[in-house]
Structures are given as C-alpha cells and as structure tokens.
Design a protein around this motif. Sequence first.
Motif, PDB file in Angstrom:
ATOM      1  N   VAL A 164       0.661  -1.074  -0.064  1.00 44.44           N
ATOM      2  CA  VAL A 164       0.029  -0.605   0.435  1.00 44.44           C
ATOM      3  C   VAL A 164       0.896   1.239   0.148  1.00 44.44           C
ATOM      4  N   GLY A 165       0.590   2.685  -0.730  1.00 47.89           N
ATOM      5  CA  GLY A 165       1.007   3.568  -0.900  1.00 47.89           C
ATOM      6  C   GLY A 165       1.868   4.686   0.073  1.00 47.89           C
ATOM      7  N   VAL A 166       0.817   3.954   1.646  1.00 48.43           N
ATOM      8  CA  VAL A 166       1.358   4.464   2.469  1.00 48.43           C
ATOM      9  C   VAL A 166       1.402   3.748   3.764  1.00 48.43           C
ATOM     10  N   PRO A 167       2.263   4.311   4.798  1.00 52.88           N
ATOM     11  CA  PRO A 167       2.366   2.850   6.426  1.00 52.88           C
ATOM     12  C   PRO A 167       1.382   3.005   6.721  1.00 52.88           C
ATOM     13  N   ILE A 168       0.436   2.024   6.212  1.00 56.26           N
ATOM     14  CA  ILE A 168      -0.431   1.523   6.260  1.00 56.26           C
ATOM     15  C   ILE A 168      -0.827   0.885   8.054  1.00 56.26           C
ATOM     16  N   ALA A 169       0.144   0.377   7.870  1.00 52.34           N
ATOM     17  CA  ALA A 169       0.430  -0.717   9.196  1.00 52.34           C
ATOM     18  C   ALA A 169       1.054   0.911  10.147  1.00 52.34           C
ATOM     19  N   ASP A 170       1.427   1.155   9.931  1.00 53.66           N
ATOM     20  CA  ASP A 170       2.240   2.663  10.839  1.00 53.66           C
ATOM     21  C   ASP A 170       0.597   3.124  11.107  1.00 53.66           C
ATOM     22  N   ILE A 171      -0.003   3.539  10.705  1.00 54.34           N
ATOM     23  CA  ILE A 171      -1.077   4.579  10.781  1.00 54.34           C
ATOM     24  C   ILE A 171      -1.796   4.339  11.974  1.00 54.34           C
ATOM     25  N   THR A 172      -2.166   2.537  11.249  1.00 55.87           N
ATOM     26  CA  THR A 172      -3.207   1.422  12.113  1.00 55.87           C
ATOM     27  C   THR A 172      -2.505   1.430  13.835  1.00 55.87           C
ATOM     28  N   ALA A 173      -1.625   1.332  13.866  1.00 58.26           N
ATOM     29  CA  ALA A 173      -0.808   0.751  15.121  1.00 58.26           C
ATOM     30  C   ALA A 173      -1.336   2.347  16.048  1.00 58.26           C
ATOM     31  N   GLY A 174      -0.255   3.286  14.984  1.00 58.89           N
ATOM     32  CA  GLY A 174      -0.166   4.911  15.709  1.00 58.89           C
ATOM     33  C   GLY A 174      -2.391   5.048  16.328  1.00 58.89           C
ATOM     34  N   ASN A 175      -3.188   4.957  15.606  1.00 56.38           N
ATOM     35  CA  ASN A 175      -4.146   5.202  15.497  1.00 56.38           C
ATOM     36  C   ASN A 175      -5.079   4.030  16.886  1.00 56.38           C
ATOM     37  N   ASN A 176      -4.314   2.441  16.641  1.00 57.98           N
ATOM     38  CA  ASN A 176      -4.926   1.895  18.174  1.00 57.98           C
ATOM     39  C   ASN A 176      -4.198   1.980  19.389  1.00 57.98           C
ATOM     40  N   ALA A 177      -3.121   2.516  19.432  1.00 59.54           N
ATOM     41  CA  ALA A 177      -2.278   3.177  20.088  1.00 59.54           C
ATOM     42  C   ALA A 177      -3.203   4.584  20.962  1.00 59.54           C
ATOM     43  N   VAL A 178      -3.890   5.644  20.113  1.00 62.50           N
ATOM     44  CA  VAL A 178      -4.736   6.210  21.101  1.00 62.50           C
ATOM     45  C   VAL A 178      -5.190   5.453  21.260  1.00 62.50           C
ATOM     46  N   ILE A 179      -6.042   4.831  20.418  1.00 62.84           N
ATOM     47  CA  ILE A 179      -7.544   3.971  21.310  1.00 62.84           C
ATOM     48  C   ILE A 179      -6.647   3.759  22.332  1.00 62.84           C
ATOM     49  N   GLY A 180      -5.918   2.738  22.314  1.00 62.02           N
ATOM     50  CA  GLY A 180      -5.962   1.996  24.003  1.00 62.02           C
ATOM     51  C   GLY A 180      -5.372   2.813  24.898  1.00 62.02           C
ATOM     52  N   ILE A 181      -4.627   4.017  24.658  1.00 66.25           N
ATOM     53  CA  ILE A 181      -4.640   5.514  25.776  1.00 66.25           C
ATOM     54  C   ILE A 181      -5.644   5.801  26.173  1.00 66.25           C
ATOM     55  N   LEU A 182      -6.483   6.245  25.483  1.00 66.43           N
ATOM     56  CA  LEU A 182      -7.704   6.724  25.941  1.00 66.43           C
ATOM     57  C   LEU A 182      -8.725   5.990  26.570  1.00 66.43           C
ATOM     58  N   SER A 183      -8.570   4.596  26.646  1.00 68.11           N
ATOM     59  CA  SER A 183      -9.161   3.373  27.401  1.00 68.11           C
ATOM     60  C   SER A 183      -8.128   3.319  28.715  1.00 68.11           C
ATOM     61  N   ALA A 184      -7.640   3.136  28.526  1.00 67.89           N
ATOM     62  CA  ALA A 184      -6.689   3.276  29.758  1.00 67.89           C
ATOM     63  C   ALA A 184      -7.116   4.133  30.677  1.00 67.89           C
ATOM     64  N   LEU A 185      -6.826   5.967  30.111  1.00 66.99           N
ATOM     65  CA  LEU A 185      -6.925   6.733  30.996  1.00 66.99           C
ATOM     66  C   LEU A 185      -8.338   6.704  31.546  1.00 66.99           C
ATOM     67  N   LEU A 186      -9.246   6.473  30.618  1.00 64.30           N
ATOM     68  CA  LEU A 186     -10.565   6.151  31.463  1.00 64.30           C
ATOM     69  C   LEU A 186     -10.840   4.867  32.309  1.00 64.30           C
ATOM     70  N   HIS A 187     -10.536   3.871  31.734  1.00 61.02           N
ATOM     71  CA  HIS A 187      -9.808   3.058  33.113  1.00 61.02           C
ATOM     72  C   HIS A 187      -9.308   3.679  34.748  1.00 61.02           C
ATOM     73  N   ARG A 188      -8.662   3.855  34.682  1.00 63.60           N
ATOM     74  CA  ARG A 188      -8.077   5.152  35.854  1.00 63.60           C
ATOM     75  C   ARG A 188      -9.046   6.240  36.421  1.00 63.60           C
ATOM     76  N   GLU A 189      -9.349   6.516  35.529  1.00 69.48           N
ATOM     77  CA  GLU A 189     -11.108   7.489  36.156  1.00 69.48           C
ATOM     78  C   GLU A 189     -11.212   6.423  37.470  1.00 69.48           C
ATOM     79  N   LYS A 190     -11.846   5.482  37.143  1.00 63.01           N
ATOM     80  CA  LYS A 190     -12.606   4.753  37.752  1.00 63.01           C
ATOM     81  C   LYS A 190     -11.552   3.566  38.905  1.00 63.01           C
ATOM     82  N   SER A 191     -10.375   2.972  38.829  1.00 64.74           N
ATOM     83  CA  SER A 191      -9.814   2.809  38.416  1.00 64.74           C
ATOM     84  C   SER A 191      -8.087   3.297  39.845  1.00 64.74           C
ATOM     85  N   GLY A 192      -8.385   4.165  39.398  1.00 62.39           N
ATOM     86  CA  GLY A 192      -6.828   5.387  40.176  1.00 62.39           C
ATOM     87  C   GLY A 192      -6.052   4.257  39.339  1.00 62.39           C
ATOM     88  N   THR A 193      -5.446   3.077  38.187  1.00 59.52           N
ATOM     89  CA  THR A 193      -4.450   2.662  38.671  1.00 59.52           C
ATOM     90  C   THR A 193      -4.305   2.838  37.351  1.00 59.52           C
TER      91      THR A 193
END
Length: 424
Positions: free
Chosen positions: A191-220
């Motif tokens: 694919v002409g753009v770095p599709i694996a990099d882009i998807t991994a970066g977006n997945n990282a953001v999803i994970g980080i936002l989810s972990a921030l929400l979990h921290r609001e509930k658990s404190g950790t």
Amino acid sequence: MDDRSYQSAASADEADGSAEGVLSGIKVLDLSRVVAGPLAGQTLADLGADVIKIERVGDGDDLRTLGPPWVTSPTTDLEQSTYFQTVNRGKHSLTLDFSQPEGAEILRELAKEADVLIENFRTGTLDRYGLGYGDLKAINPGLIFCSITGFGQSGPYADRSGYDYLVQAMGGQMAVTGLPEGMTGAGPMRVGVPIADITAGNNAVIGILSALLHREKSGTGQHIDIALLDSQVALLLNSLSAWLNARAPLPRTGNDHPTAVPNGVFAVKDGHILIATFNDREFARLAEVLEHPEWATDPKYARSRDRLANRRELTRDMTEALSHHDKQHWMNAINNAKVSCGPINDMGDIERDEQLFERGMFVTLEHPVMGEVRVVGSPLKFSDTPVIYPKAPPLAGEDTETILKERLTLTDQDIQGLRAKKVV
C-alpha cells in the motif's frame, strides 16, 4: 494557487494557546520515533494534551532527515523533512540522552508527573536503563505506559525490529493488494502509505484513551502493548475471515472489489471515475442512469452474486455506456441517483477539493524559524471541544531549556553542565 487552500489554526484563541481540548491537563511523554508512536502523540496533542517529545541529542528523531522533499527555513539554511511535519505538530521538543545516569534521572522526574508515556524502542531497551514500565510504575502508579513495537512485547518475534513495509508483507497486506494473476505486472504490492504504522498509531490512541478512562475508575495506570503486526492483521477483515471460516482466500483483484460488483475504476470520455455499489438496489439505480434499466432484472446482473460471476461482461457493457459522456456529467448523474461515484484525485486535486476545505482539513502553522508549515488537519470533529493546533512541529530540542526550568526547576548553571556532558 487557490488561496482557499491556506487555512490558519482554527481561531485566534487556539493560535495563542488559550484554547483547551478534551484532553487538557493530560501530560504526555512521547519517546517514540518515525511514524506510529509520533502519530499517536500528535493525536493526543490535537485533543489538547501537553506533549513533550523526547529526542536523541543532536539530530533528534530519524524522521527529520527522511527526505527529500524538505521544508526549508526562509531565514537560515535549516531544512526538515516534509515527512516529519505530518506526525509532530503540537509538541514540545526536549533532547535527552537517558543512557547517561543524569538523563535517566531527568526522565524519571518527568515521568513522576506524567499521565502517559509512549515509546517504540525495541523490547527491553528502556528496562536496561531502569526506565521500563515496572520501574516507572513504582514511582507513578497512575502512569499509562504505551509500547509500540513491530511484533509486541511477547512471542518468538518480540526481540525483532519491524518496519511498516516488512509488516505489510508479513501481515498479509501485500498478498491482497495488486493486480490479479495473469495480468501484466501481477504480484504482491505494498500500500502506498505506511498503513501498518498508521493503524498501530491509531490503535495506540484507542488504548491510551481507554486506559485513561479505566484510571478514572480505578486510580491505576497500566501497560499497553501495541504491535504493528497485530494491527496489520486486524486490518485484513473479510480477506482473513474468508480464509478462517471458509478456507477460501480472496484473490488479488487490482482496482476491482473482490466481492461487490460493480465497484472499481471505469473509463469515460475524458478519463476515469470510480463507481461503487454494494447492493442490488444501488445497482438498479445505476442501471437506470446508464440508460439500461433492463440490467436490474437481467439474470446475469440482477443479484450481487450474478454480477460477480459475470464481472467481465458487465464491465464491458458499462464501459460502452459510459463512453458517451465526460467525468463531470457522470459524477453529477450518478451521485444524483444516490450511487457512490467520484474522481481519482492526485495531491493537487485533493488540495483544491471544496469539501476538504470546508471541513478544515488544511491548516497553516507558523514556526519562528521554519516559517509557514502546512499540515493536514485532524479528521476528528467535536461539537464542544474542537481539535486545537497550538504549535508547529518543533525543531529538535527547541524547548529543552524551558522544560528543564519550568518542570524540573533546573538553573542555567545546571543546564549548562548537562549540555557540557551532552546529556541534553
């Protein structure tokens, strides 16, 4: 060039840094380089997070020199790759050698107050300096530590390095991309753009936002493990599902969709257009526009599976029907019939596209040394907490002194000593 393509940061408030995004108050340490990690950091910055990009002393992120082409300073001989500008806006840059004890200690002090740390070093690298997740969790239990690697923190490939092109090959992307067998030039294609990099970066953001929400509930906080290979394989969707569930690999089909017909590139009087249908109702409307309403009830074309079996014959018939008018005629007529149709745009066409302009997808940022830097805006649109663009992509280390003084209260003498040892 059309002046409309130049759009400054969305408001004066954003330009002077007074606007706040949805992640205002979240502190991020971005230790990553090249594409996937920096893209995640940039997305968090767009959302209002305070992002410090920690770079190698000297040249900084490898992506800075990955050119041509370049963005050049109007007043100096300095140049930076255009590639670097795509994933680093909104950040402050601190150059730091954390392999030295003093550098590692600076990073620990910053990590004490951080909410998120992003890194994409080879597995185990930060542990060697006492900066791994376990080490930093001990001093900041709420820290969300996101690791992005080629193959993940576990498994037989965990110690390998991995770049986008390699992962496209290993993760099946190249197997489903390219011209069909039997055609000139057939074979695996990236694919002409770095599709694996882009998807991994977006997945990282999803994970980080989810972990921030979990921290609001658990404190950790917690450790997030993102792999380019995992991200790429997850992208395969129907191609992999066809194999897993029916042992029926979908072949490479070039510009034709593997299952939806007609769905691809078609020649018209003055070039080519893209027509996409995904159900029998859309095809019936298309047949009407092409002045062949009988196709909708023709046993060869009436159902999706019939059109798939008779793809070549349908393509021939459609090409003849489309040959009588130009692109603009067909785009108007087909879209008016509620069937998807559009041009095949190059970069200049994209820049001039009125839809993208209206959506704020081109932004001009001002840098004190590099001058105007044009970037693609965020695709995220919020009604109440809009994306912000407070800062152009930084030069390597341009915020080092400010960060060390304001965050760690170091003196000029302290900083001078660190510079002498090339710690910063």
